[in-house]
Design an enzyme around this catalytic site. Structure first.
Site, short mmCIF file in Angstrom:
data_model
loop_
_atom_site.label_atom_id
_atom_site.label_comp_id
_atom_site.label_asym_id
_atom_site.label_seq_id
_atom_site.Cartn_x
_atom_site.Cartn_y
_atom_site.Cartn_z
N GLU A 166 0.81 -1.22 0.00
CA GLU A 166 0.00 0.00 0.00
C GLU A 166 0.85 1.27 0.00
OE1 GLU A 166 -2.97 -0.25 3.06
OE2 GLU A 166 -4.10 -1.74 1.97
N GLU A 371 -5.32 -8.94 0.64
CA GLU A 371 -6.06 -8.58 1.86
C GLU A 371 -7.53 -8.43 1.51
OE1 GLU A 371 -4.60 -5.26 4.22
OE2 GLU A 371 -2.53 -5.79 3.75
C1 BGP Z 1 -4.38 -2.27 5.20
C2 BGP Z 1 -3.05 -2.64 5.76
C3 BGP Z 1 -3.07 -3.62 6.87
C4 BGP Z 1 -4.32 -3.62 7.72
C5 BGP Z 1 -5.59 -3.34 6.98
C6 BGP Z 1 -6.78 -2.96 7.83
O1 BGP Z 1 -4.36 -0.91 4.87
O2 BGP Z 1 -2.21 -3.17 4.76
O3 BGP Z 1 -1.88 -3.49 7.57
O4 BGP Z 1 -4.16 -2.97 8.92
O5 BGP Z 1 -5.47 -2.33 6.03
O6 BGP Z 1 -6.71 -1.62 8.26
P1 BGP Z 1 -6.95 -1.22 9.74
O7 BGP Z 1 -5.97 -1.99 10.57
O8 BGP Z 1 -6.74 0.24 9.83
O9 BGP Z 1 -8.36 -1.62 10.05
#
Ligand code: BGP
Length: 472
Positions: A166, A371
């Protein structure tokens, strides 16, 4: 589009789950690890930091055994750069190298494919202090050399690599760049320069990957999702296209095609954000594109036009971390057709199919979902039970849409849910749980960190054994 017959998932489909180093490992200062920008980030007194996380560093074998029980075909994790090079470059920390060697060996023992993210937000703090980190051109070679070391050390067992997780979030979130973000304009200008360096670093790394003769696939993991127009008003349609350009497409256009597209370059010049490009940069990117794209998808967005006005002059931006509105470009609005998670992320499974199709049509590369998941307040009930039916429903609908995208002709190598076990959320502590495995800890009470299988664990187990045929 509907079809008479729908294809099944390919037999070698990679069913998986993901984590990242700083969100699970803990042991932030153990065994020679150096500090990352995450370790020095300003703490939020209301939620936990990442110092202990879910103690995966000490419980790695127990966690991998659970992955095997779940039936994972692939596990996506990231390597903490500062465990390998505590200062970001130079001296190697053997204990850090050993940790990942052991993790990879353990995965291979169970036949689980390792999918390695080279860098997931935890940039070495010492490189920020030494030369400003990603804002400096020097960052290119240090990243490339770090990646080369990983290829040489783990490349005999790792076939799938993700370069930067990201990148758009790194560029936009000052603390991830090692900045304070006090001066918004300055931060964005530096961010676009950092972005350019990350693209050059990625291309150099892919070049090295090929030079070493490594087999397998490599590419970035991008946060990418469709942005719908709020109405059929052409102004809203233009706003959705512009939002796609400045939020998502700019990045893969660089990685995959080595180009700043005309409207984007015009935007960067107009706002005085255009980065310094050195001779040969664009050619380097063109010649070294990724061989796959990792897709992080959680929600879609809906936007309407947001004309410049006296109240909202050009340059005005509204952010809750990531941009929600930019005068003269777009404004995110609530989509009344969709429901949302407890954190307001609009749930749009069909948006995943659209996203996969869009990426396929634009870049013609194999995709892997790196993800996708639902953050929620899970409740641990008596007898170590977590009834996370909402998560099952979220995942089921997204997996169905993945299957439909494959039927549409998109090459999807695998699906990695976020996350394998509860992680410390990037911004919301341990309250926002994502995993198939519950971790028995609270924000400030570490309890016993017991691993507890949620209802979704047993559900996903069946999804995997049936190769995606049993979803109910
Ligand atoms: C993405 C990241 C992750 C993870 C996920 C969920 O942006 O790659 O590391 O954290 O999002 O986001 P959050 O933890 O803010 O809910």
């Amino acid at each position: 589009m509907e079809f008479r017959k729908n294809k099944a998932f390919p037999t070698d489909f990679l069913w998986g789950a993901s984590t990242s180093s700083f969100q699970v490992e803990g042991a932030w200062q153990e065994d020679g690890k150096g500090l990352s920008v995450i370790d020095v980030m300003k703490k939020n007194p209301k939620i936990t930091d990442f110092t202990v996380a879910v103690d995966h560093y000490h419980r790695m074998k127990e966690d991998v055994a659970l992955m095997a029980e779940l039936g994972l075909k692939v596990y996506r994790f990231s390597i903490a750069w500062t465990r390998i090079f505590p200062s970001g470059r130079g001296d190697i920390n053997q204990k850090g190298v050993d940790f990942y060697n052991d993790l990879i060996d353990e995965l291979c023992k169970y036949g689980i494919e390792p999918l390695v993210t080279i860098y997931h937000f935890d940039y070495p703090q010492s490189l920020v202090e030494e030369y400003g980190g990603w804002m400096s051109r020097k960052s290119v070679e240090d990243y490339r050399a770090y990646a080369e070391f990983l290829f040489q050390t783990y490349g005999d067992r790792v076939k799938y690599w993700l370069t930067i997780n990201e990148q758009d979030h790194v560029v936009r979130i000052p603390s991830r760049l090692g900045l304070t973000g006090e001066n918004k304009y300055e931060q964005l200008k530096l961010g676009y320069q950092a972005n350019h360096h990350m693209c050059v670093a990625t291309a150099e790394t892919i070049k090295t990957f090929h030079k070493l003769g490594l087999k397998g696939k490599i590419g970035p993991a991008v946060s990418f999702s469709m942005i719908h127009p709020a109405s059929s008003n052409p102004d809203d349609v233009l706003a959705s296209q512009d939002a796609m350009l400045v939020k998502h497409n700019y990045l893969l256009d660089l990685h995959c095609n080595g180009e700043y597209r005309a409207p984007l370059w015009q935007y960067l010049l107009d706002r005085d954000f255009a980065p310094k490009i050195e001779d040969g940069d664009m050619q380097l990117m063109k010649e070294n594109p990724p061989t796959m794209i990792g897709v992080n998808y959680y929600f879609s967005e809906t936007v309407k036009a947001f004309p410049v006005s006296e109240e909202f002059p050009l340059g005005y931006q509204k952010e809750s971390l990531l941009p929600e509105a930019e005068a003269g470009v777009f404004q995110v609005i609530k989509n009344n057709e969709l429901t949302a998670t407890d954190w307001g992320w609009e749930i749009d499974p069909l948006g995943l199919r659209l996203t996969l199709r869009e990426l396929h049509e634009r870049y013609h590369l194999p995709l892997i979902i790196t993800e996708n998941g639902m953050g929620a307040y899970d409740k641990l009930e008596a007898g170590d039970v977590v009834n996370d039916d909402y998560r099952i429903s979220y995942l089921r609908e997204h997996i169905k849409q993945t299957k439909l995208a494959i039927n549409d002709g998109v090459t999807v190598l695998g699906y990695c849910s976020w996350s394998f076990m509860d992680i410390v959320s990037g911004r919301n502590g341990i309250d926002k749980r994502y995993g198939f495995v519950y971790i028995n800890r609270e924000n400030f009470d570490l309890k016993d960190m017991r691993r507890i299988k949620k209802k979704s664990f047993y559900w996903y187990q069946k999804v995997i054994t049936s190769n995606g045929e049993t979803l109910s």
